[in-house]
Design a protein around this motif. Structure first.
Motif, short mmCIF file in Angstrom:
data_model
loop_
_atom_site.label_atom_id
_atom_site.label_comp_id
_atom_site.label_asym_id
_atom_site.label_seq_id
_atom_site.Cartn_x
_atom_site.Cartn_y
_atom_site.Cartn_z
N ASP A 6 0.83 -1.16 0.13
CA ASP A 6 -0.18 0.27 0.21
C ASP A 6 0.33 1.12 -0.50
N LYS A 7 0.54 2.32 -0.71
CA LYS A 7 1.23 3.25 -1.16
C LYS A 7 1.22 4.10 0.40
N GLU A 8 0.75 4.11 1.00
CA GLU A 8 0.96 5.22 2.09
C GLU A 8 1.51 5.06 3.33
N ILE A 9 2.30 4.02 3.43
CA ILE A 9 3.22 3.33 4.66
C ILE A 9 4.43 3.46 3.59
N LYS A 10 5.01 2.97 2.57
CA LYS A 10 6.16 3.23 1.93
C LYS A 10 7.66 3.03 2.72
N THR A 11 7.74 2.62 3.04
CA THR A 11 9.98 1.99 4.19
C THR A 11 10.90 2.43 2.55
N ASN A 12 12.21 2.44 2.67
CA ASN A 12 13.14 1.90 2.31
C ASN A 12 13.14 1.11 1.98
N VAL A 13 12.62 0.27 2.84
CA VAL A 13 13.14 -1.30 3.06
C VAL A 13 11.47 -1.91 1.78
N MET A 14 10.96 -1.29 1.80
CA MET A 14 10.32 -1.82 0.86
C MET A 14 10.28 -1.17 -0.20
N ARG A 15 10.90 0.09 -1.16
CA ARG A 15 11.17 0.26 -1.75
C ARG A 15 11.88 -0.66 -3.00
N ILE A 16 13.14 -0.63 -1.67
CA ILE A 16 14.34 -1.93 -2.01
C ILE A 16 13.37 -3.55 -2.60
N ILE A 111 18.42 -5.12 4.98
CA ILE A 111 17.35 -4.76 3.93
C ILE A 111 18.18 -2.98 4.16
N GLY A 112 19.12 -2.71 3.24
CA GLY A 112 19.14 -1.23 3.04
C GLY A 112 19.85 -0.44 4.27
N MET A 113 20.80 -1.19 4.71
CA MET A 113 21.14 -0.63 5.72
C MET A 113 22.44 0.62 4.94
N LYS A 114 23.17 1.86 5.51
CA LYS A 114 23.56 2.61 5.19
C LYS A 114 24.87 2.37 4.61
N LYS A 115 25.82 1.24 4.76
CA LYS A 115 26.59 0.37 3.78
C LYS A 115 26.15 -1.13 3.66
N LYS A 116 26.55 -1.41 2.41
CA LYS A 116 26.75 -3.29 2.11
C LYS A 116 27.90 -3.80 3.12
N TYR A 117 26.93 -4.19 4.08
CA TYR A 117 28.03 -4.88 4.72
C TYR A 117 27.90 -6.61 4.74
N PRO A 118 28.33 -7.69 4.71
CA PRO A 118 28.51 -9.11 4.36
C PRO A 118 27.80 -9.06 5.61
N THR A 119 26.64 -10.69 5.20
CA THR A 119 25.70 -10.47 5.82
C THR A 119 25.60 -12.44 5.27
N VAL A 120 25.05 -13.48 6.67
CA VAL A 120 24.68 -14.59 6.50
C VAL A 120 23.33 -14.23 7.19
N ILE A 121 22.94 -15.28 6.16
CA ILE A 121 21.63 -16.19 6.90
C ILE A 121 21.31 -17.19 7.41
N ASP A 122 21.00 -17.69 8.98
CA ASP A 122 21.02 -18.60 9.20
C ASP A 122 20.72 -19.80 8.42
N SER A 123 21.63 -20.80 8.61
CA SER A 123 20.86 -21.93 7.17
C SER A 123 19.59 -22.26 7.55
N SER A 124 19.02 -22.24 8.68
CA SER A 124 18.06 -22.52 9.44
C SER A 124 16.43 -21.99 8.18
N ALA A 125 16.88 -20.67 7.76
CA ALA A 125 16.01 -20.32 7.17
C ALA A 125 15.77 -21.14 5.69
#
Length: 177
Positions: A6-16, A111-125
């Motif tokens: 919904d356009k009303e509450i778009k955050t930077n995360v949603m735009r990305i 998603i959308g941090m100031k800088k892109k840092y190395p990111t790891v998602i736990d394998s359970s996901a």
């Protein structure tokens, strides 16, 4: 209560996510300030196993690493350091979260941090159809496929958790028992 895009509450995360053509669903809930992830799960009427938290660590000075793990788990700093190829890691102080990420405690997401840092998602996901992560502000959560989170953040899947904390244990620690 779940809502559709919904356009009303778009955050930077949603735009990305929209820019990457990622299918997601967002949830909002009333929360004046961040309490804890279990409170968030209850507010959304979602099983705690589906919610993932974002943790930021530091290796060498100003070398930051991001880990996305289930809310009922703890990050194993030794495993995590091995995965990102550094000698050791420490959690960054809460007071530094905004400076490092651009987000506040309780609204931090990979998603959308100031800088892109190395990111790891736990394998359970990797075994789930979808997971729920912060939407970039308190009171907003995003549900998406783990593979989409991996793609958008240039992350990798790896086993980085120390062990499970049961929901009962989480409740006891919050009540001060």
């Amino acid at each position: 209560m779940p809502k559709n895009k919904d356009k009303e509450i778009k955050t930077n995360v949603m735009r990305i996510l929209d820019g990457w053509s990622v299918d997601y669903r967002y949830y909002t809930y009333e929360c004046g300030e961040f309490i804890d992830a279990l409170h968030t799960a209850r507010s959304l009427n979602q099983p705690p196993e589906k919610l993932y938290k974002t943790l930021v660590t530091e290796g060498a000075p100003r070398q930051y690493y991001v880990f996305v793990i289930p809310i009922a788990m703890e990050l194993d700093l030794k495993k995590a350091a091995r995965v990102v190829g550094t000698k050791s890691l420490a959690m960054i102080p809460v007071k530094d979260i905004n400076f490092v990420t651009g987000y506040i405690r309780g609204g931090c997401t990979s998603i959308g941090m100031k800088k892109k840092y190395p990111t790891v998602i736990d394998s359970s996901a990797n075994h789930r159809k979808s997971i729920i992560v912060s939407g970039g502000r308190i009171g907003l959560q995003i549900e998406l496929a783990p593979e989409d989170l991996l793609r958008v953040t240039s992350a990798q899947f790896a086993d980085v958790v120390a062990g499970t904390i049961s929901v009962g244990e989480m409740e006891k620690s919050q009540s001060g028992e």
